[in-house]
Design a protein around this motif. Structure first.
Motif, mmCIF file in Angstrom:
data_model
loop_
_atom_site.group_PDB
_atom_site.id
_atom_site.type_symbol
_atom_site.label_atom_id
_atom_site.label_comp_id
_atom_site.label_asym_id
_atom_site.label_seq_id
_atom_site.Cartn_x
_atom_site.Cartn_y
_atom_site.Cartn_z
ATOM 1 N N GLY A 1 1.040 -1.256 0.062
ATOM 2 C CA GLY A 1 0.054 0.028 -0.055
ATOM 3 C C GLY A 1 0.923 1.186 -0.062
ATOM 4 N N SER A 2 0.129 2.300 0.012
ATOM 5 C CA SER A 2 0.724 3.638 -0.179
ATOM 6 C C SER A 2 1.252 4.133 1.175
ATOM 7 C CB SER A 2 -0.164 4.758 -0.644
ATOM 8 O OG SER A 2 -0.416 4.487 -1.878
ATOM 9 N N ALA A 3 2.450 4.608 1.303
ATOM 10 C CA ALA A 3 2.967 5.400 2.478
ATOM 11 C C ALA A 3 3.270 6.799 2.292
ATOM 12 C CB ALA A 3 4.136 4.573 2.883
ATOM 13 N N PHE A 4 3.358 7.846 3.246
ATOM 14 C CA PHE A 4 3.511 9.056 3.064
ATOM 15 C C PHE A 4 4.417 9.568 4.323
ATOM 16 C CE2 PHE A 4 -0.560 8.962 5.365
ATOM 17 C CZ PHE A 4 -0.565 10.348 5.878
ATOM 18 N N THR A 5 4.535 11.012 4.169
ATOM 19 C CA THR A 5 4.827 12.033 5.461
ATOM 20 C C THR A 5 4.636 13.348 4.853
ATOM 21 O OG1 THR A 5 6.462 12.365 7.227
ATOM 22 C CG2 THR A 5 7.387 12.306 5.032
ATOM 23 N N VAL A 6 4.605 14.055 5.712
ATOM 24 C CA VAL A 6 4.234 15.738 5.203
ATOM 25 C C VAL A 6 5.712 16.469 5.751
ATOM 26 C CG1 VAL A 6 2.958 17.675 5.686
ATOM 27 C CG2 VAL A 6 1.984 15.410 5.493
ATOM 28 N N ILE A 7 6.153 17.398 4.935
ATOM 29 C CA ILE A 7 7.215 18.279 5.522
ATOM 30 C C ILE A 7 6.777 19.779 5.246
ATOM 31 C CG2 ILE A 7 9.590 19.147 4.960
ATOM 32 C CD1 ILE A 7 10.088 16.129 3.747
ATOM 33 N N ALA A 8 6.555 20.305 6.233
ATOM 34 C CA ALA A 8 6.207 21.727 6.474
ATOM 35 C C ALA A 8 7.639 22.670 6.096
ATOM 36 C CB ALA A 8 5.538 22.076 7.460
ATOM 37 N N PHE A 9 7.487 23.675 5.418
ATOM 38 C CA PHE A 9 8.518 24.540 5.353
ATOM 39 C C PHE A 9 8.166 26.099 5.217
ATOM 40 C CE2 PHE A 9 7.237 23.520 1.031
ATOM 41 C CZ PHE A 9 7.525 24.635 0.342
ATOM 42 N N SER A 10 9.218 26.971 5.847
ATOM 43 C CA SER A 10 8.914 28.387 5.755
ATOM 44 C C SER A 10 10.424 28.811 5.889
ATOM 45 C CB SER A 10 7.896 28.952 6.625
ATOM 46 O OG SER A 10 8.291 28.585 7.901
ATOM 47 N N SER A 11 10.711 29.333 7.020
ATOM 48 C CA SER A 11 12.198 29.704 7.224
ATOM 49 C C SER A 11 12.988 28.435 7.817
ATOM 50 C CB SER A 11 12.158 30.761 8.511
ATOM 51 O OG SER A 11 11.577 32.086 7.761
ATOM 52 N N GLY A 12 12.476 27.428 7.750
ATOM 53 C CA GLY A 12 12.977 26.326 8.145
ATOM 54 C C GLY A 12 12.207 25.046 7.878
ATOM 55 N N CYS A 13 12.412 23.787 8.046
ATOM 56 C CA CYS A 13 11.728 22.888 7.832
ATOM 57 C C CYS A 13 11.183 21.858 9.324
ATOM 58 C CB CYS A 13 12.308 21.690 6.955
ATOM 59 S SG CYS A 13 12.796 22.094 5.398
ATOM 60 N N ARG A 14 9.978 21.384 8.929
ATOM 61 C CA ARG A 14 9.397 20.528 10.099
ATOM 62 C C ARG A 14 8.794 19.190 9.400
ATOM 63 N NH1 ARG A 14 5.125 23.564 13.207
ATOM 64 N NH2 ARG A 14 3.893 21.920 13.066
ATOM 65 N N VAL A 15 9.404 18.075 9.651
ATOM 66 C CA VAL A 15 8.698 16.826 9.311
ATOM 67 C C VAL A 15 7.948 16.328 10.305
ATOM 68 C CG1 VAL A 15 9.536 14.840 8.458
ATOM 69 C CG2 VAL A 15 11.262 16.599 8.194
ATOM 70 N N TRP A 16 6.545 16.058 9.811
ATOM 71 C CA TRP A 16 5.637 15.481 10.567
ATOM 72 C C TRP A 16 5.906 13.840 11.233
ATOM 73 C CZ3 TRP A 16 2.260 11.334 8.524
ATOM 74 C CH2 TRP A 16 0.993 11.072 9.391
ATOM 75 N N GLU A 17 6.304 13.120 10.294
ATOM 76 C CA GLU A 17 6.787 11.844 10.526
ATOM 77 C C GLU A 17 8.573 11.609 9.937
ATOM 78 O OE1 GLU A 17 5.885 9.465 12.875
ATOM 79 O OE2 GLU A 17 4.158 10.504 13.238
ATOM 80 N N LYS A 18 9.422 11.223 10.502
ATOM 81 C CA LYS A 18 10.720 11.271 9.868
ATOM 82 C C LYS A 18 10.782 10.031 9.068
ATOM 83 C CE LYS A 18 12.958 13.703 13.418
ATOM 84 N NZ LYS A 18 12.596 14.991 12.902
ATOM 85 N N ALA A 19 9.893 9.205 9.290
ATOM 86 C CA ALA A 19 9.904 7.885 8.379
ATOM 87 C C ALA A 19 8.328 7.909 7.638
ATOM 88 C CB ALA A 19 9.994 6.770 8.815
ATOM 89 N N LEU A 20 8.227 7.353 6.454
ATOM 90 C CA LEU A 20 7.130 6.887 5.725
ATOM 91 C C LEU A 20 6.007 6.398 6.640
ATOM 92 C CD1 LEU A 20 8.267 6.347 2.135
ATOM 93 C CD2 LEU A 20 7.256 8.513 3.091
ATOM 94 N N VAL A 21 4.881 6.573 6.668
ATOM 95 C CA VAL A 21 3.632 5.906 7.433
ATOM 96 C C VAL A 21 2.707 5.317 6.480
ATOM 97 C CG1 VAL A 21 4.172 7.170 9.596
ATOM 98 C CG2 VAL A 21 2.225 8.073 8.002
ATOM 99 N N PRO A 22 2.239 4.400 6.908
ATOM 100 C CA PRO A 22 1.199 3.766 5.979
ATOM 101 C C PRO A 22 0.001 4.761 5.820
ATOM 102 C CG PRO A 22 1.816 2.125 7.719
ATOM 103 C CD PRO A 22 2.510 3.432 7.938
#
Length: 87
Positions: A1-22
């Motif tokens: 199945g598919s796996a994903f994460t989200v990376i927010a960015f502006s003046s820096g980056c914030r990773v929602w989950e550091k590894a892909l999640v189902p």
């Protein structure tokens, strides 16, 4: 199945989950809550977000959504980088 994460960015980056999640309904709901908590602030440091995305193991696709123009500068010249150079 598919796996994903989200990376927010502006003046820096914030990773929602550091590894892909189902891509389960629960993980999708958690990601939506993470995104709802974001607000438009700072710069649009696209290059940092792209680098963070390429560090995610097993990622086989990257979708970049942005609301602004990347302000990154060429380290050698100090001039703004062209969009194609950033991406």
């Amino acid at each position: 199945g598919s796996a994903f994460t989200v990376i927010a960015f502006s003046s820096g980056c914030r990773v929602w989950e550091k590894a892909l999640v189902p891509g389960t309904p629960q993980n999708k709901a958690r990601a939506v809550e993470f995104v709802k908590g974001l607000s438009p602030t700072g710069n649009t440091l696209t290059l940092g977000a792209a680098k963070a995305a390429f560090e995610i193991e097993r990622a086989d696709a990257i979708v970049l959504l942005s609301d602004g123009f990347p302000p990154e500068k060429n380290n050698a010249t100090g001039q703004p980088m062209a969009n194609d150079d950033v991406l």
